[in-house]
Motif scaffolding. Structure first.
Motif, PDB file in Angstrom:
ATOM      1  N   ALA A   1       0.819  -1.202   0.000  1.00  0.00           N
ATOM      2  CA  ALA A   1       0.000   0.000   0.000  1.00  0.00           C
ATOM      3  C   ALA A   1       0.855   1.255   0.000  1.00  0.00           C
ATOM      4  O   ALA A   1       1.998   1.248   0.447  1.00  0.00           O
ATOM      5  CB  ALA A   1      -0.920   0.003   1.219  1.00  0.00           C
ATOM      6  N   SER A   2       0.287   2.318  -0.522  1.00  0.00           N
ATOM      7  CA  SER A   2       0.880   3.650  -0.457  1.00  0.00           C
ATOM      8  C   SER A   2      -0.259   4.646  -0.642  1.00  0.00           C
ATOM      9  O   SER A   2      -1.372   4.269  -0.998  1.00  0.00           O
ATOM     10  CB  SER A   2       1.952   3.841  -1.539  1.00  0.00           C
ATOM     11  OG  SER A   2       1.365   3.796  -2.819  1.00  0.00           O
ATOM     12  N   ALA A   3       0.038   5.895  -0.393  1.00  0.00           N
ATOM     13  CA  ALA A   3      -0.975   6.935  -0.558  1.00  0.00           C
ATOM     14  C   ALA A   3      -0.308   8.194  -1.081  1.00  0.00           C
ATOM     15  O   ALA A   3       0.864   8.466  -0.796  1.00  0.00           O
ATOM     16  CB  ALA A   3      -1.663   7.222   0.766  1.00  0.00           C
ATOM     17  N   THR A   4      -1.062   8.958  -1.845  1.00  0.00           N
ATOM     18  CA  THR A   4      -0.613  10.241  -2.358  1.00  0.00           C
ATOM     19  C   THR A   4      -1.666  11.277  -2.008  1.00  0.00           C
ATOM     20  O   THR A   4      -2.853  11.046  -2.217  1.00  0.00           O
ATOM     21  CB  THR A   4      -0.400  10.182  -3.884  1.00  0.00           C
ATOM     22  OG1 THR A   4       0.593   9.196  -4.159  1.00  0.00           O
ATOM     23  CG2 THR A   4       0.051  11.526  -4.426  1.00  0.00           C
ATOM     24  N   ILE A   5      -1.223  12.396  -1.473  1.00  0.00           N
ATOM     25  CA  ILE A   5      -2.130  13.473  -1.096  1.00  0.00           C
ATOM     26  C   ILE A   5      -1.694  14.741  -1.817  1.00  0.00           C
ATOM     27  O   ILE A   5      -0.522  15.130  -1.758  1.00  0.00           O
ATOM     28  CB  ILE A   5      -2.105  13.723   0.424  1.00  0.00           C
ATOM     29  CG1 ILE A   5      -2.480  12.452   1.190  1.00  0.00           C
ATOM     30  CG2 ILE A   5      -3.035  14.875   0.795  1.00  0.00           C
ATOM     31  CD1 ILE A   5      -2.232  12.542   2.680  1.00  0.00           C
ATOM     32  N   LEU A   6      -2.626  15.356  -2.512  1.00  0.00           N
ATOM     33  CA  LEU A   6      -2.385  16.637  -3.164  1.00  0.00           C
ATOM     34  C   LEU A   6      -3.295  17.667  -2.519  1.00  0.00           C
ATOM     35  O   LEU A   6      -4.475  17.391  -2.271  1.00  0.00           O
ATOM     36  CB  LEU A   6      -2.691  16.556  -4.657  1.00  0.00           C
ATOM     37  CG  LEU A   6      -1.803  15.645  -5.487  1.00  0.00           C
ATOM     38  CD1 LEU A   6      -2.346  15.517  -6.900  1.00  0.00           C
ATOM     39  CD2 LEU A   6      -0.385  16.192  -5.515  1.00  0.00           C
ATOM     40  N   GLY A   7      -2.752  18.844  -2.254  1.00  0.00           N
ATOM     41  CA  GLY A   7      -3.562  19.895  -1.645  1.00  0.00           C
ATOM     42  C   GLY A   7      -3.334  21.224  -2.331  1.00  0.00           C
ATOM     43  O   GLY A   7      -2.226  21.543  -2.751  1.00  0.00           O
ATOM     44  N   LEU A   8      -4.403  21.978  -2.470  1.00  0.00           N
ATOM     45  CA  LEU A   8      -4.338  23.318  -3.038  1.00  0.00           C
ATOM     46  C   LEU A   8      -5.277  24.191  -2.226  1.00  0.00           C
ATOM     47  O   LEU A   8      -6.438  23.815  -1.990  1.00  0.00           O
ATOM     48  CB  LEU A   8      -4.753  23.297  -4.508  1.00  0.00           C
ATOM     49  CG  LEU A   8      -4.594  24.593  -5.293  1.00  0.00           C
ATOM     50  CD1 LEU A   8      -3.138  25.047  -5.310  1.00  0.00           C
ATOM     51  CD2 LEU A   8      -5.108  24.411  -6.702  1.00  0.00           C
ATOM     52  N   GLN A   9      -4.782  25.331  -1.772  1.00  0.00           N
ATOM     53  CA  GLN A   9      -5.586  26.205  -0.932  1.00  0.00           C
ATOM     54  C   GLN A   9      -5.409  27.651  -1.366  1.00  0.00           C
ATOM     55  O   GLN A   9      -4.297  28.100  -1.624  1.00  0.00           O
ATOM     56  CB  GLN A   9      -5.161  26.052   0.522  1.00  0.00           C
ATOM     57  CG  GLN A   9      -5.839  27.011   1.471  1.00  0.00           C
ATOM     58  CD  GLN A   9      -5.380  26.813   2.898  1.00  0.00           C
ATOM     59  OE1 GLN A   9      -5.476  25.715   3.425  1.00  0.00           O
ATOM     60  NE2 GLN A   9      -4.862  27.860   3.514  1.00  0.00           N
ATOM     61  N   TYR A  10      -6.527  28.352  -1.423  1.00  0.00           N
ATOM     62  CA  TYR A  10      -6.503  29.790  -1.691  1.00  0.00           C
ATOM     63  C   TYR A  10      -7.010  30.499  -0.437  1.00  0.00           C
ATOM     64  O   TYR A  10      -8.022  30.106   0.136  1.00  0.00           O
ATOM     65  CB  TYR A  10      -7.392  30.133  -2.887  1.00  0.00           C
ATOM     66  CG  TYR A  10      -7.659  31.606  -3.019  1.00  0.00           C
ATOM     67  CD1 TYR A  10      -6.698  32.469  -3.527  1.00  0.00           C
ATOM     68  CD2 TYR A  10      -8.873  32.147  -2.605  1.00  0.00           C
ATOM     69  CE1 TYR A  10      -6.927  33.823  -3.627  1.00  0.00           C
ATOM     70  CE2 TYR A  10      -9.115  33.493  -2.698  1.00  0.00           C
ATOM     71  CZ  TYR A  10      -8.159  34.334  -3.210  1.00  0.00           C
ATOM     72  OH  TYR A  10      -8.382  35.687  -3.301  1.00  0.00           O
ATOM     73  N   THR A  11      -6.300  31.542  -0.013  1.00  0.00           N
ATOM     74  CA  THR A  11      -6.703  32.309   1.158  1.00  0.00           C
ATOM     75  C   THR A  11      -6.830  33.774   0.773  1.00  0.00           C
ATOM     76  O   THR A  11      -5.935  34.336   0.123  1.00  0.00           O
ATOM     77  CB  THR A  11      -5.654  32.176   2.294  1.00  0.00           C
ATOM     78  OG1 THR A  11      -5.466  30.804   2.582  1.00  0.00           O
ATOM     79  CG2 THR A  11      -6.114  32.907   3.544  1.00  0.00           C
ATOM     80  N   TYR A  12      -7.941  34.369   1.217  1.00  0.00           N
ATOM     81  CA  TYR A  12      -8.131  35.796   1.052  1.00  0.00           C
ATOM     82  C   TYR A  12      -8.130  36.442   2.424  1.00  0.00           C
ATOM     83  O   TYR A  12      -8.883  36.000   3.307  1.00  0.00           O
ATOM     84  CB  TYR A  12      -9.440  36.115   0.324  1.00  0.00           C
ATOM     85  CG  TYR A  12      -9.691  37.597   0.192  1.00  0.00           C
ATOM     86  CD1 TYR A  12      -9.028  38.339  -0.780  1.00  0.00           C
ATOM     87  CD2 TYR A  12     -10.549  38.254   1.047  1.00  0.00           C
ATOM     88  CE1 TYR A  12      -9.222  39.705  -0.889  1.00  0.00           C
ATOM     89  CE2 TYR A  12     -10.765  39.618   0.950  1.00  0.00           C
ATOM     90  CZ  TYR A  12     -10.097  40.327  -0.019  1.00  0.00           C
ATOM     91  OH  TYR A  12     -10.284  41.687  -0.129  1.00  0.00           O
ATOM     92  N   LYS A  13      -7.289  37.442   2.630  1.00  0.00           N
ATOM     93  CA  LYS A  13      -7.203  38.130   3.918  1.00  0.00           C
ATOM     94  C   LYS A  13      -8.040  39.406   3.876  1.00  0.00           C
ATOM     95  O   LYS A  13      -7.756  40.301   3.087  1.00  0.00           O
ATOM     96  CB  LYS A  13      -5.751  38.451   4.256  1.00  0.00           C
ATOM     97  CG  LYS A  13      -4.886  37.250   4.432  1.00  0.00           C
ATOM     98  CD  LYS A  13      -3.460  37.650   4.749  1.00  0.00           C
ATOM     99  CE  LYS A  13      -2.573  36.435   4.867  1.00  0.00           C
ATOM    100  NZ  LYS A  13      -1.180  36.803   5.141  1.00  0.00           N
ATOM    101  N   PHE A  14      -9.056  39.450   4.745  1.00  0.00           N
ATOM    102  CA  PHE A  14      -9.894  40.655   4.829  1.00  0.00           C
ATOM    103  C   PHE A  14      -9.174  41.715   5.659  1.00  0.00           C
ATOM    104  O   PHE A  14      -8.476  41.402   6.615  1.00  0.00           O
ATOM    105  CB  PHE A  14     -11.239  40.327   5.500  1.00  0.00           C
ATOM    106  CG  PHE A  14     -12.104  39.431   4.680  1.00  0.00           C
ATOM    107  CD1 PHE A  14     -12.915  39.951   3.676  1.00  0.00           C
ATOM    108  CD2 PHE A  14     -12.103  38.060   4.908  1.00  0.00           C
ATOM    109  CE1 PHE A  14     -13.718  39.119   2.927  1.00  0.00           C
ATOM    110  CE2 PHE A  14     -12.900  37.222   4.161  1.00  0.00           C
ATOM    111  CZ  PHE A  14     -13.715  37.752   3.169  1.00  0.00           C
TER     112      PHE A  14
END
Length: 186
Positions: free
Chosen positions: A172-185
């Motif tokens: 077994a193995s696993a791959t994790i991809l993440g993408l995040q956008y942040t807007y600062k008020f």
């Protein structure tokens, strides 16, 4: 007449483990930060899961409305090291590695539905400031899970899950991809 239906209600009560973590950061230079983490998890709290079905079923040794799982897990630890490097004012690169010990003691306690093994995490990431209020984060992790084996004796015949002796090998193995956008008020 055997009690097995295509659809029925069931319930299970599980006590999830708590964990204790110690984190640290060292600013090596204006651009380089080093991180460390040690986490202990009390997996031994998950010592029983009893799945109770709405209807009683015929099993080898009579009738039963439940399946009992006793994983007998051990407490574990995870050790992680990482870094971040500020390449330019808007761009930061990140990397890390971690060893995460499996709560499974041996092949006799491994569940075929959860063939867990010791894990090594390899992670890369980047953070990019797009102007003053916008931030974009991206991350990639590959988790190498040690090859594992599973051995189980024949069921006692008292559970709904009455089965014969079985064994298996898992990769077994696993791959994790993440993408995040942040807007600062402001």
């Amino acid at each position: 007449g055997r009690g097995y239906l295509p659809s029925e209600d069931a319930s299970v009560h599980i006590t999830t483990p708590e964990s204790l973590s110690l984190h640290g950061m060292y600013r090596a230079s204006d651009k380089l930060n080093l991180f460390g983490d040690i986490t202990w998890t009390r997996h031994s709290r998950f010592n029983k899961a009893e799945l109770v079905f709405e209807n009683t079923k015929n099993v080898v040794n009579g009738k039963s409305d439940r399946t009992v799982i006793t994983p007998n897990w051990r407490n574990t630890y995870k050790v992680a090291l990482g870094s971040s490097y500020q390449v330019t004012d808007p761009l930061q690169l990140r990397a890390g590695i971690a060893f995460d010990r499996s709560p499974v003691k041996n092949a006799g306690y491994r569940m075929n539905s959860l063939p867990d093994g010791n894990r090594i995490w390899f992670s890369l990431g980047a953070k990019y400031h797009i102007g003053k209020n916008h931030v974009l984060d991206a991350a990639y992790s590959h988790i190498h899970i040690n090859d594992t084996v599973y051995h189980a004796a024949a069921s006692t015949g008292n559970d709904v899950d009455s089965k014969g002796a079985s064994s298996a090998k898992f990769k077994a193995s696993a791959t994790i991809l993440g993408l995040q956008y942040t807007y600062k008020f402001e």
